[in-house]
Every structure is written in C-alpha cells, then in structure tokens.
Design a protein around this motif. Structure first.
Motif, mmCIF file in Angstrom:
data_model
loop_
_atom_site.group_PDB
_atom_site.id
_atom_site.type_symbol
_atom_site.label_atom_id
_atom_site.label_comp_id
_atom_site.label_asym_id
_atom_site.label_seq_id
_atom_site.Cartn_x
_atom_site.Cartn_y
_atom_site.Cartn_z
ATOM 1 N N ARG A 29 0.843 -1.197 0.000
ATOM 2 C CA ARG A 29 0.000 0.000 0.000
ATOM 3 C C ARG A 29 0.875 1.243 0.000
ATOM 4 O O ARG A 29 1.921 1.273 0.641
ATOM 5 N N VAL A 30 0.425 2.266 -0.730
ATOM 6 C CA VAL A 30 1.145 3.535 -0.780
ATOM 7 C C VAL A 30 0.232 4.646 -0.278
ATOM 8 O O VAL A 30 -0.868 4.853 -0.810
ATOM 9 N N VAL A 31 0.671 5.328 0.761
ATOM 10 C CA VAL A 31 -0.045 6.485 1.295
ATOM 11 C C VAL A 31 0.774 7.717 0.954
ATOM 12 O O VAL A 31 1.960 7.794 1.287
ATOM 13 N N GLY A 32 0.158 8.665 0.277
ATOM 14 C CA GLY A 32 0.905 9.811 -0.221
ATOM 15 C C GLY A 32 0.444 11.146 0.309
ATOM 16 O O GLY A 32 -0.735 11.339 0.623
ATOM 17 N N TYR A 33 1.389 12.067 0.395
ATOM 18 C CA TYR A 33 1.094 13.453 0.785
ATOM 19 C C TYR A 33 1.924 14.394 -0.060
ATOM 20 O O TYR A 33 3.113 14.164 -0.291
ATOM 21 N N SER A 34 1.298 15.444 -0.535
ATOM 22 C CA SER A 34 2.000 16.536 -1.207
ATOM 23 C C SER A 34 1.496 17.850 -0.631
ATOM 24 O O SER A 34 0.358 17.923 -0.127
ATOM 25 N N LYS A 35 2.333 18.854 -0.711
ATOM 26 C CA LYS A 35 1.948 20.171 -0.208
ATOM 27 C C LYS A 35 0.696 20.673 -0.906
ATOM 28 O O LYS A 35 -0.151 21.325 -0.311
ATOM 29 N N SER A 36 0.575 20.366 -2.194
ATOM 30 C CA SER A 36 -0.606 20.752 -2.960
ATOM 31 C C SER A 36 -1.617 19.611 -2.950
ATOM 32 O O SER A 36 -1.330 18.528 -3.469
ATOM 33 N N PRO A 37 -2.805 19.816 -2.373
ATOM 34 C CA PRO A 37 -3.824 18.759 -2.354
ATOM 35 C C PRO A 37 -4.205 18.269 -3.747
ATOM 36 O O PRO A 37 -4.526 17.085 -3.924
ATOM 37 N N SER A 38 -4.152 19.155 -4.740
ATOM 38 C CA SER A 38 -4.514 18.745 -6.099
ATOM 39 C C SER A 38 -3.508 17.727 -6.638
ATOM 40 O O SER A 38 -3.879 16.824 -7.398
ATOM 41 N N THR A 39 -2.245 17.868 -6.244
ATOM 42 C CA THR A 39 -1.226 16.907 -6.671
ATOM 43 C C THR A 39 -1.493 15.538 -6.058
ATOM 44 O O THR A 39 -1.426 14.508 -6.740
ATOM 45 N N THR A 40 -1.810 15.520 -4.763
ATOM 46 C CA THR A 40 -2.098 14.260 -4.089
ATOM 47 C C THR A 40 -3.329 13.601 -4.695
ATOM 48 O O THR A 40 -3.361 12.383 -4.914
ATOM 49 N N GLN A 45 -5.740 9.451 -8.445
ATOM 50 C CA GLN A 45 -6.494 9.173 -9.668
ATOM 51 C C GLN A 45 -5.670 8.353 -10.661
ATOM 52 O O GLN A 45 -6.199 7.488 -11.366
ATOM 53 N N LEU A 46 -4.368 8.618 -10.702
ATOM 54 C CA LEU A 46 -3.487 7.924 -11.638
ATOM 55 C C LEU A 46 -3.024 6.566 -11.115
ATOM 56 O O LEU A 46 -2.314 5.841 -11.816
ATOM 57 N N GLY A 47 -3.378 6.239 -9.890
ATOM 58 C CA GLY A 47 -2.972 4.968 -9.324
ATOM 59 C C GLY A 47 -1.559 4.959 -8.780
ATOM 60 O O GLY A 47 -1.014 3.890 -8.465
ATOM 61 N N VAL A 48 -0.968 6.143 -8.654
ATOM 62 C CA VAL A 48 0.387 6.237 -8.106
ATOM 63 C C VAL A 48 0.360 5.943 -6.611
ATOM 64 O O VAL A 48 1.230 5.251 -6.078
ATOM 65 N N ILE A 49 -0.634 6.486 -5.928
ATOM 66 C CA ILE A 49 -0.824 6.211 -4.503
ATOM 67 C C ILE A 49 -2.193 5.569 -4.314
ATOM 68 O O ILE A 49 -3.070 5.666 -5.170
ATOM 69 N N ASP A 50 -2.365 4.909 -3.180
ATOM 70 C CA ASP A 50 -3.648 4.262 -2.889
ATOM 71 C C ASP A 50 -4.519 5.104 -1.969
ATOM 72 O O ASP A 50 -5.747 5.053 -2.050
ATOM 73 N N VAL A 51 -3.855 5.866 -1.093
ATOM 74 C CA VAL A 51 -4.575 6.655 -0.106
ATOM 75 C C VAL A 51 -3.946 8.041 -0.015
ATOM 76 O O VAL A 51 -2.719 8.162 -0.019
ATOM 77 N N GLU A 52 -4.780 9.065 0.068
ATOM 78 C CA GLU A 52 -4.293 10.434 0.267
ATOM 79 C C GLU A 52 -4.181 10.717 1.757
ATOM 80 O O GLU A 52 -5.092 10.405 2.518
#
Length: 291
Positions: A29-40, A45-52
């Motif tokens: 599982r990949v949980v991701g965070y970026s400073k910009s919520p739109s990036t996360t 959406q692209l399947g890069v991460i599973d959970v924001e």
C-alpha cells in the motif's frame, strides 16, 4: 515486501518510485502526501498512490518505508513534521541532488533516530516535473548513490541497498562531501551553464531571432535549462561552495580556449578540442570508476 510506503512528495521522482515499488511487488500500500492537495488527488487518480494523507505525519503513520521526494530546502521541515512517528525499524530515504545539507538537516530533525535515515541520490530525472510524468521504469538501469553516516543503522543501509537493487539500479556508496564535490562538477555546473546560456541569448535584442535559427546541437545542450527553477534554485544554493569552485575551473578552461582563439593559435586550439572530443567519445554513462 513492505507493508506501506509513506510517500512525501507525489511528483515525478516520488511518483515514479511508488510506481516502481508497485510494479516490482515490493509494497502492499502507498499512502501519499503533497503540499498541494490537487497533486495528491491527481496521484490517487493515476494509481500512483492508494490513499491520500492530509499531512506528512499521517502519510508516515503505519509505514515501514518512507520516501522524501521534496526540494532539498524542505528536508528539515519535512523530517521535523514526521519525527514523532519515526522508529528504528523504519527505513527513511530521500532523492535529493545534494547530500551534505540533507545529512545535516536529518541530524537536527531526527536526533536519536537519525540512524533510520539513509540519504540517497538516484541519478535520473527528466526536464519535466509533475506526477503525470511519473513512470515505473524511471529508475531502471540507473545509478543510485547512498551517503550513509556513522550513525546510519547497518540494517537500514542494507534494506536501502536491497530496495534500489530490486528496482534495477546499480547501487554505490560514498560520503556526503565526496558526493557533493562530484555532482557539482558533473550535474550542477552543467545545469548552471544551460540556464546561463539561455539567459545570455534571450537578454540580447536579437535573441528571439537567434533562437528561431537554433538546431539540434542547441536543443541538446540547453535541454536541462527547462528543469524546475525552484528545485534547481535550492540545489545551486545548497551546494554553492563546491559549485562555485567548479565554475571557477570552468572559467579558467574557457579562458584558455579563448586565448588560443585571440592569438590565432590553430594548433593549440585543435589540441584542446581534440582532448575534449576524445574524452567525451570514450565516456560512457555509469561506467565503473578507474581504480
């Protein structure tokens, strides 16, 4: 196999790492965070991460491997934000292009848990940024330089080596200081020259006309000038002492060539060009260093 990757920075480098880990079957599982919520959101959406995750700290919650894919100037603040959840069992890595500053930031931010941090520099990238450009094979066949310090845990260093090797990388280690000296010469200076070249032309009144006539040579030489300005601002400042030393050496080499031109010394000029040409012809990216 890792249970969870905590990805902080879901752009090109971070997104590509997540995709590579998934493709290789190394993470569940990949949980991701970026400073910009739109990036996360886009990364999900692209399947890069599973959970924001709404914060860097929550991206790390439950993770056994963490990757920082943030500008080098943001390393310390990012590590401070997650320090309360860092454990000796967790593997934390970065992908920054400078290492001495990153190591110092880790020492300050993580204190007693700095041993979990293994500084890493994958020698790859593109002149474009953003998660939409992430690709699973970005790291495949590339060099990765690890710069462990005296407090780096042996187990975490071994894990880091195994991860990058499993992604198809050639892994080597060196000190942070040696790394920064080398990459000032072969990476940071070329970027500086490409940026300066573009500005030297666009600063002329006939610059636009000159650019309209440029061909493949100019395209290839200046390609990296299209790189992310903010990222490279941080890199050039972080490694400025080594970079300025390399810049002075370059200026000396350029002055020597210019002197031969001014004197009309064809043989001296040809000798210098031949040396450069033959050296470049025999150079191969990623070739083993001479002992």
């Amino acid at each position: 196999m890792f249970e969870q990757l905590g990805l902080i920075g879901c752009g090109l480098m971070g997104g590509s790492f997540a995709l590579a880990m998934k493709q290789a079957g190394l993470v569940k599982r990949v949980v991701g965070y970026s400073k910009s919520p739109s990036t996360t959101d886009r990364a999900r959406q692209l399947g890069v991460i599973d959970v924001e995750a709404p914060s860097a700290l929550l991206a790390v919650a439950g993770a056994d491997i963490v990757l920082l894919a943030v500008p080098v100037a943001a390393t310390e603040a990012t590590l401070k934000a997650i320090k309360h959840l860092v454990t000796p069992q967790m593997l934390i890595m970065d992908v920054g292009s400078t290492k001495a500053d990153v190591v110092q930031a880790a020492r300050r931010a993580l204190a007693g848990n700095v041993g979990s941090f293994v500084p890493a520099h994958p020698i790859t990238g593109r002149e474009v940024s953003g998660v939409e450009h992430a690709e699973a094979d970005l790291y495949s066949g590339r060099q990765v330089i690890l710069t462990p310090i005296e407090r780096t845990l042996t187990a975490q260093l071994q894990k880091a080596e195994e991860v990058w090797t499993a992604l198809g990388c050639r892994v080597s280690s060196m000190s942070p200081e040696s790394h920064d000296a080398a990459f000032a010469a072969v990476s940071h200076l070329p970027h500086l020259l490409a940026f300066a070249m573009m500005n030297s032309i666009t600063g002329q009144t006939t610059g636009d006309e000159f650019l309209s006539l440029a061909g493949p040579g100019f395209r290839d030489f200046t390609r990296i000038a299209a790189s992310d300005p903010k990222m490279w601002r941080d890199i050039l400042l972080a490694n400025r002492e080594e970079l300025l030393a390399q810049s002075r050496l370059f200026q000396q080499a350029l002055a020597t060539i210019e002197q031969a031109m001014q004197k009309g010394d064809a043989q001296a000029l040809e000798d210098m060009l031949t040396l450069a040409s033959e050296t470049r012809a025999h150079w191969r990216m990623g070739a083993q260093r001479k002992k």
